[in-house]
Scaffold this active site. Structure first.
Site, short mmCIF file in Angstrom:
data_model
loop_
_atom_site.label_atom_id
_atom_site.label_comp_id
_atom_site.label_asym_id
_atom_site.label_seq_id
_atom_site.Cartn_x
_atom_site.Cartn_y
_atom_site.Cartn_z
N TYR A 29 0.81 -1.22 0.00
CA TYR A 29 0.00 0.00 0.00
C TYR A 29 0.85 1.27 0.00
O TYR A 29 0.34 2.35 -0.32
CB TYR A 29 -0.93 0.04 1.21
CG TYR A 29 -1.88 -1.12 1.36
CD1 TYR A 29 -2.04 -2.08 0.35
CD2 TYR A 29 -2.63 -1.27 2.52
CE1 TYR A 29 -2.92 -3.14 0.51
CE2 TYR A 29 -3.52 -2.33 2.68
CZ TYR A 29 -3.64 -3.27 1.68
OH TYR A 29 -4.50 -4.32 1.85
N LEU A 88 -16.96 -3.98 1.38
CA LEU A 88 -17.79 -3.06 0.60
C LEU A 88 -17.75 -3.40 -0.90
O LEU A 88 -18.27 -2.65 -1.73
CB LEU A 88 -17.33 -1.62 0.81
CG LEU A 88 -17.31 -1.14 2.27
CD1 LEU A 88 -16.92 0.33 2.34
CD2 LEU A 88 -18.65 -1.37 2.95
#
Length: 437
Positions: A63, A199
């Site tokens: 990341y 999500l």
């Protein structure tokens, strides 16, 4: 071995006991794709989350924002033991694990990592990597060792080498990806299950069933409208019918009206042509309009074939067609048809559900105009004359999204965006559904 039972979080502080005796929060913040750097998305998100009571942050070597997490943890003033830090090793190997772990520790600026994961079995070298992590745990530098994206065969491979099972297996989990065999194996072997992408990366927010369930937020909209003190006629309310049918339309509309607690709806839309029964549904909406309960009738996700189907049945064209619109999904044929037939075009997902915020071209235009990528996309939509509805639940972004009316994109930047390759932010295009009447 006693089978692990599923633990259900009752609040943000709920924890689970891991198979090594440690405890881990059941809820936390993921920072995948959050931009790094001072003032970037990672810093803002972590600072806000910690302030609001989040006590687990999930980052990774890949990341490139571990340092941002570490800075905000330090600035928060919280004790180290009060925040559970998860990070991951992107590519495997004994020596690489030792080297990258040390770098992650320095970036996060903490004395230990709560949970260190093998990010994927893809690059092999699992056993030597896992042994390196266990050594780091023995040194007190890692509290718990886990894995990510591991199937049963990978977990069995660890066991067959005489090594302890991981404390956690982090896998993609949501209603469309439930992995029951892996979940059962983990629970049978006392491995905690950690779900990423709950999500669905925003790709299912327009799913008909999900929308039907989430429709309960109409009541929240109604309450806030009442609390605002604004006159009803000063706020334009749009809502949608998720599944079609004459009787269903009448029933669900009445429920929506009650939830919103308003005397009428400004714009009521057929959410999708997918479930058919379009003509009977549309006629029900027109009847509700005649009764003064709807001001305007519209549709969403309709292609030319659907709009032509309405016309061919002798019905008036809708006032609005709400479709996915952004530089990577411009639907020029549908837009032209709508404008030729005096149908207003309303664009949803103008921010591409955040999936393009790191697009190189968009970032260059953003930097050139000193505006955020979101503002660039909203401005592009406005300059094309689309009704634009950027979605956000964050007050700062809601405010930022409206700061787009005192500047404009020049012709060159508009042309660059207009030349973007065609790519929907959804797994399928509902506008392509065949007409079924």
């Amino acid at each position: 071995m006693r089978r692990r039972m599923a633990s259900v979080a009752t609040d943000i502080t709920s924890k689970i006991t891991l198979n090594d005796g440690g405890s881990m929060p059941l809820f936390g913040l993921g920072v995948w794709r959050a931009t790094p750097g001072p003032g970037g998305q990672t810093e803002q998100a972590v600072a806000f989350a910690l302030q609001k009571g989040y006590r687990m942050i999930d980052t990774a070597e890949m990341y490139e924002n571990e340092a941002d997490v570490g800075r905000e943890l330090k600035k928060s003033g919280l004790n180290r033991e009060d925040v559970f830090i998860v990070t991951k090793l992107s590519e495997n190997g004994y020596d690489r694990c030792q080297k990258i772990f040390k770098e992650s520790l320095e970036k996060l600026d903490v004395p230990y990592i709560d949970l260190y994961l093998v990010h994927s079995p893809k690059s092999g070298k699992i056993i030597e990597t896992y042994k390196a992590m266990l050594e780091l745990k023995e040194q007190g530098l890692i509290r718990s060792v886990g894995v990510s994206n591991f199937g049963i065969q990978h977990l069995e491979g660890i066991k067959s080498n005489g090594l302890p099972v991981p404390s956690v297996n982090q896998i993609e989990l949501h209603p469309w990806q439930q992995k029951p065999d892996i979940v059962k194996y983990c629970r049978d072997n006392n491995i905690a299950v950690m779900g990423y992408a709950p999500l669905v990366k925003g790709q299912r927010f327009d799913d008909e069933t999900l929308c039907e369930i989430s429709k309960r937020n109409e009541a929240d909209v109604g309450r806030e409208l009442k609390k605002s003190g604004l006159n009803r006629e000063d706020v334009f309310i749009v809502t949608k019918l998720s599944e079609n049918g004459y009787d269903r339309c009448k029933k669900i509309f009445k429920e929506s009206l009650e939830k919103l607690d308003v005397p009428y709806i400004d714009l009521y839309l057929v959410h999708s042509p997918k479930s058919g029964k379009i003509i009977e549904t549309y006629k029900a909406m027109l009847e509700l309009k005649e009764q003064g309960l709807i001001r305007s009738v519209g549709v969403s996700n309709f292609g030319i074939q659907h709009l032509e189907g309405i016309k061919s049945n002798g019905l008036p064209v809708p006032s609005v067609n709400q479709i996915e619109l952004h530089p990577w999904q411009q639907k020029p044929d549908i837009v032209k048809y709508c404008r030729d037939n005096n149908i207003a075009v309303m664009g949803y997902a103008p921010l591409v559900k955040g999936q393009r915020f790191d697009d190189e071209t968009l970032c260059e235009i953003s930097k050139r105009n000193n505006k955020s990528p979101a503002q660039i996309l909203i401005r592009w939509s406005l300059q094309h004359g689309f009704i634009t509805i950027p979605k956000s639940v964050h007050s700062s972004r809601i405010e930022e999204n409206m700061l787009v009316f005192d500047w404009s994109l020049n012709d060159k930047d508009m042309a660059i965006l207009d030349n973007s390759p065609d790519k929907s932010c959804k797994p399928w295009n509902p506008c392509d559904v065949p007409w079924t009447g």
